[in-house]
Write an enzyme that holds these catalytic residues in place. Sequence first.
Site, PDB file in Angstrom:
ATOM      1  N   GLY A 122      27.556  21.433  88.745  1.00  0.00           N
ATOM      2  CA  GLY A 122      27.144  20.998  90.069  1.00  0.00           C
ATOM      3  C   GLY A 122      26.281  22.031  90.753  1.00  0.00           C
ATOM      4  O   GLY A 122      26.137  23.161  90.266  1.00  0.00           O
ATOM      5  N   PRO A 123      25.715  21.673  91.891  1.00  0.00           N
ATOM      6  CA  PRO A 123      24.843  22.600  92.623  1.00  0.00           C
ATOM      7  C   PRO A 123      25.619  23.818  93.117  1.00  0.00           C
ATOM      8  O   PRO A 123      26.859  23.810  93.182  1.00  0.00           O
ATOM      9  CB  PRO A 123      24.333  21.750  93.803  1.00  0.00           C
ATOM     10  CG  PRO A 123      24.624  20.338  93.434  1.00  0.00           C
ATOM     11  CD  PRO A 123      25.818  20.359  92.549  1.00  0.00           C
ATOM     12  N   PRO A 124      24.913  24.889  93.481  1.00  0.00           N
ATOM     13  CA  PRO A 124      25.599  26.073  94.022  1.00  0.00           C
ATOM     14  C   PRO A 124      26.327  25.744  95.323  1.00  0.00           C
ATOM     15  O   PRO A 124      25.885  24.913  96.121  1.00  0.00           O
ATOM     16  CB  PRO A 124      24.442  27.060  94.282  1.00  0.00           C
ATOM     17  CG  PRO A 124      23.316  26.581  93.434  1.00  0.00           C
ATOM     18  CD  PRO A 124      23.457  25.095  93.355  1.00  0.00           C
ATOM     19  N   GLY A 125      27.452  26.414  95.514  1.00  0.00           N
ATOM     20  CA  GLY A 125      28.173  26.280  96.773  1.00  0.00           C
ATOM     21  C   GLY A 125      29.058  25.065  96.874  1.00  0.00           C
ATOM     22  O   GLY A 125      29.553  24.760  97.964  1.00  0.00           O
ATOM     23  N   LYS A 175      20.431  12.449  95.098  1.00  0.00           N
ATOM     24  CA  LYS A 175      19.226  11.741  95.534  1.00  0.00           C
ATOM     25  C   LYS A 175      19.510  10.865  96.758  1.00  0.00           C
ATOM     26  O   LYS A 175      18.709  10.816  97.707  1.00  0.00           O
ATOM     27  CB  LYS A 175      18.686  10.896  94.388  1.00  0.00           C
ATOM     28  CG  LYS A 175      18.132  11.724  93.225  1.00  0.00           C
ATOM     29  CD  LYS A 175      17.599  10.853  92.106  1.00  0.00           C
ATOM     30  CE  LYS A 175      16.991  11.711  90.994  1.00  0.00           C
ATOM     31  NZ  LYS A 175      16.450  10.899  89.899  1.00  0.00           N
ATOM     32  N   GLY A 188      31.955  24.716  95.233  1.00  0.00           N
ATOM     33  CA  GLY A 188      33.367  25.066  95.044  1.00  0.00           C
ATOM     34  C   GLY A 188      33.824  25.113  93.611  1.00  0.00           C
ATOM     35  O   GLY A 188      35.027  24.999  93.349  1.00  0.00           O
ATOM     36  N   LYS A 189      32.913  25.295  92.653  1.00  0.00           N
ATOM     37  CA  LYS A 189      33.317  25.301  91.244  1.00  0.00           C
ATOM     38  C   LYS A 189      34.203  26.503  90.925  1.00  0.00           C
ATOM     39  O   LYS A 189      35.258  26.367  90.303  1.00  0.00           O
ATOM     40  CB  LYS A 189      32.064  25.308  90.356  1.00  0.00           C
ATOM     41  CG  LYS A 189      31.161  24.112  90.560  1.00  0.00           C
ATOM     42  CD  LYS A 189      29.974  24.131  89.625  1.00  0.00           C
ATOM     43  CE  LYS A 189      29.031  25.292  89.920  1.00  0.00           C
ATOM     44  NZ  LYS A 189      28.417  25.205  91.258  1.00  0.00           N
ATOM     45  N   THR A 190      33.763  27.696  91.333  1.00  0.00           N
ATOM     46  CA  THR A 190      34.535  28.914  91.037  1.00  0.00           C
ATOM     47  C   THR A 190      35.872  28.909  91.766  1.00  0.00           C
ATOM     48  O   THR A 190      36.928  29.222  91.191  1.00  0.00           O
ATOM     49  CB  THR A 190      33.728  30.157  91.420  1.00  0.00           C
ATOM     50  OG1 THR A 190      32.484  30.146  90.717  1.00  0.00           O
ATOM     51  CG2 THR A 190      34.485  31.420  91.063  1.00  0.00           C
ATOM     52  N   SER A 227      11.894  10.250  86.264  1.00  0.00           N
ATOM     53  CA  SER A 227      12.461   9.287  87.206  1.00  0.00           C
ATOM     54  C   SER A 227      11.506   8.916  88.339  1.00  0.00           C
ATOM     55  O   SER A 227      11.844   8.052  89.152  1.00  0.00           O
ATOM     56  CB  SER A 227      13.759   9.850  87.804  1.00  0.00           C
ATOM     57  OG  SER A 227      13.505  11.017  88.552  1.00  0.00           O
TER      58      SER A 227
END
Length: 814
Positions: free
Chosen positions: A376-379, A752, A381-383, A709
Amino acid sequence: MKLKIFQGLSRKEGDEFPLLPLREMVFFPQTVIPMFVTYKAGIAAVDLALGRDGRLFAACLKAEGRETHSVGTVVRLIQHLKLPDNTYRVMLQGEYRGIIANAAMAGDCNLVRVVPAAVAEPASQSPEFAALIRAVQKSFVQYAEFSKKVGAETLTAVDRTESPERLGNLIGNALAIKAGRKLDLLRIEGTRERLEKLLELIERENEIFGLQRNISGKVKSRIDRNQREYFLHEQLKEINKELGKAEGDDEFADLERAVEARNPPEEVLRKAQKELSRLRKLQPFSPEAGVLRGYLEWIADLPWNGTLCGPAATDTAAQDTGEGILEAAEKILDKDHFGLRKAKERILEFIAVRELIAKNADESRGVKGPILCFVGPPGTGKTSLGKSVARALGRHFVRISLGGVRDEAEIRGHRKTYVGALPGKILQSMRKVQVMDPVFLLDEIDKLSHDFRGDPASALLEVLDPEQNSSFTDHYLEVSYDLSRVLFIATANSLHGIPYPLLDRMEIIEIPGYGENEKLAIARQFLVPKELRENGLAGANIHFKDEAILEIERYWTMESGVRGLEREIARCVRRIAKEAVKKNYGAGPEKPLESYKKTVRIKDLEKLLGWRKYKNDVVFKEAWVGVSYGLAWTETGGAMLPVETICFKGSGELIITGNLGDVMKESARIALSYLRSAQDRYQFTVADIGKTDFHIHVPEGAIPKDGPSAGITLAASILSTLTGKAPRPATAMTGELTLTGRILPIGGLKEKLLAAIRNRMEMVLLPVDNRDDWEDLDKDIRSAIKADFVETADEAFALLFDQRIRQLRTRRKT
């Protein structure tokens, strides 16, 4: 400076001489010694002697350094040279031994009256005495061979002298022994007794030299040329052996006990015992001993069989509240993170499987840790989600960052033969947590690089394969290590940078960007309370209006995550804290911090944050001919992609600008080719497309753009130019266009759509194959924008141009 030389003077008994005090130095008669006189008493004594007959009485200072011994030698100044700093360089010759009778001060030095010592030298030498002399001479020659410090002149004089007294003086002066022992020799009056004492001292020194040579020989026979630097240590070892003090092997026993205490597998134990046996045979300070010692310490420090975490936090929470374990785990995950439904469901599935295996008494088999990859994009909450997973499972958490790692040895370690070799980051982290089942976060796995030192992504194939990681082999360790119980979680911003074999081993869980309502909920529940705590305003009455938070999201941040939102909220809170301090809140009981009130509204934001940082994307409010709006996915979230097209007379050339990639350029050619093939179905205002040039431009040319796309968007823009009719306003679209006019599905739908909502789009055209993705979105996103699903370009054009260019089939919509 002039060198002065004194000639020989006569000897008189009871004379007075200036006292020349000496430190750790003893003069013997009939010897000549050069020296420097630099101390005050010595300089005064030399000055006084030069004014008299050039004689002094040289006596050694006692240990305390204040008084001299009473016995000494009358010496004569043979030469002297006064130096510029008023010190002297002199050459002295010993004349006879004497004893101080009395002393008196004479300026800065003492004037002593000396009684000559009696010399009891026999008139004739008996055979026994002659044998003693020869024994002394022979022992001294042996001493000279050992010490290598006796000059040839001294050896010649000792060999040729016939006077026992002179023999004793020459040898006493040449021996490298302490001043105290030389004084003992000087005090002995009888010549025979002096020679016997001298023989005893020489023999003792020769014995010490012999032992030293013997020790050196033993050491040199065991070490080669590369190990001679350890010579002194080996000497000490041999000396300890001579003294009966053998070195113990407590260090080896401690290492062996430490390895056995870890209960490693049989293979590891055999390897450790073999290396320990080699270590016992090596010299302690040899390079190979250091390598083996470090290797065994690593084996003793790593967790092996049965070293697991304690009961999970969910078990404890369930016991405390009476809830089920799954409910307790779900509460922990929900408390730490908002949304992320798919990721949470996968973790709960893992906990459920673990509980079933435990209840069926199959704990020995254990649960193989899944290999998850949060994308997913940065920020987003993955970590931090990885940390929450560890907390919910009651496991230790360990994180390594793979961003920029380009050396395979960072994963698999170096072979221990290399200088400074270490295991890889995997085993280093396992030693740090000291358990075999931690939650292991591989952060930024898509940022791995590779060069001539190897490919770390390939090294991770074994680590992240559940069928292989039970026997992971690190180059340093050289034995198998079980990683099957580790729960590996990887994070990435994009899947494009991950090699397919590595991607195939991981279970992909997408962490999409947050919508406005999700960010609002996260700010209310997590970010605002956190920043108030960290900035000292937890006790104050501070509130953020929802409208203010939404305004910050729209005009001060441009992201899919919440890092930028957190920073802007932190800026607001710091400005509020500054204002509170200026008004003396919290400084005393008169103005407690709890009494400070502040509500952040939209009108306060420019004062707290300054002017707006961002505006909406390049979108016209009204409809324009030749302008259509696509949707793009980026690693930081979604964005609008306006496409502008104009046409003019020419030779059929297609001009493409806007920093487009090859795939997007191909999409533009496909769109033009499709429209040329379908020109009989549309009302074109251009008479001859073959003699018309088209210029397609995508604004913000500094930003690279690529991907398939935008095909339908490019076709709509060209069609608008050809027909002279503007597309429907406030309508965005996305989809890959084929030469036959079909519209293929796309990815990154949520990002998108968030971009379309942010830019006040009213409707969006989507490929029909993305309908399931639409249904899977949160309700607040689906209710914020209208979506029509199209299968062909003709259906899309009918919706965009309200059937003004041709009557088409009934559209498909939600």
